[in-house]
Design a protein around this motif. Sequence first.
Motif, short mmCIF file in Angstrom:
data_model
loop_
_atom_site.label_atom_id
_atom_site.label_comp_id
_atom_site.label_asym_id
_atom_site.label_seq_id
_atom_site.Cartn_x
_atom_site.Cartn_y
_atom_site.Cartn_z
N TYR A 14 3.10 -5.99 6.16
CA TYR A 14 3.42 -5.40 4.87
C TYR A 14 4.41 -6.29 4.12
N SER A 33 -3.15 -6.98 0.79
CA SER A 33 -2.04 -6.63 -0.08
C SER A 33 -1.85 -7.65 -1.20
N ALA A 52 3.34 -2.93 0.00
CA ALA A 52 1.89 -3.01 0.16
C ALA A 52 1.59 -3.58 1.53
#
Length: 278
Positions: A14, A33, A52
């Motif tokens: 992430y 992402s 994200a």
Amino acid sequence: MPYITTTDGTEIYYTDQGTGQPIVLSHGWPLSSDAWQLELKLFADAGYRTIAHDRRGHGRSSKTYTGNDMTTYAKDLSELVEALDLHDVILIGHSTGGGEVVRYAAQFANGRVAKVITAGAVPPLMVKTDANPEGTPIEVFDGIREGVLKDRSQFYQDLAVSFFGFNRDGVDRSQGLIDDFWRQGMLVNLAAAYDCVKAFSETDQAEDLKALDVPIFIAHGDDDQIVPIVAAAEKSITLVKDGTLKVYPGASHGIWGAYQEQLDKDILAFITGEDFEK
């Protein structure tokens, strides 16, 4: 690079930018992402903590052979939110990511979610059935699976054209967008890419939509060639308790250009409770 490890040992990558109320973004298939790079900066600049992740099998996350289904995707998202101890979360999901955030909010959120936003999302059900005659025939999804198996590199380049609507008259083609779609797609391991087709096309999420207890903003382009609006947003808005639907004339499935600019403005307005033109 930041990762969490889920209970089944999958590493989920992430990115985390900014401070403030958290916005968590979930990408479409076969992306990562990186598809949210503009929104990560834009929303962080607006005073939000923007996060994200790469779905399992995608991007920089573990190249999984198992768990490539909507429920496991939602569980992974739940573990990410809990690992970061996020509350009052704004969820944003595009395409398959729309299905992921809807299932998470409906089944796993435990009061952590404030609002949900989807764009070109797959719920309630993409595939055509007797009960869903507006859906897309299964043969289309079989063709996607065949393309992934036969020559995924060329398939992703070809798919990007309709994804962004570059096959429409008067639409300027961006080779950069096609190249970046291809780049992200090639990071997905084959098993995850193949199995995700079933996840995004055959998962019935009508009950998830009915179960949502927070406001949802449903955005959709009326020229979406990947997730046709008639079987998606137009049905979803009839199933949710507190929904706002906005249709973007001429907009494609891919979020780019004038559509992206207006959508991002509308997302910020929805988060703050401001009115926007519907």
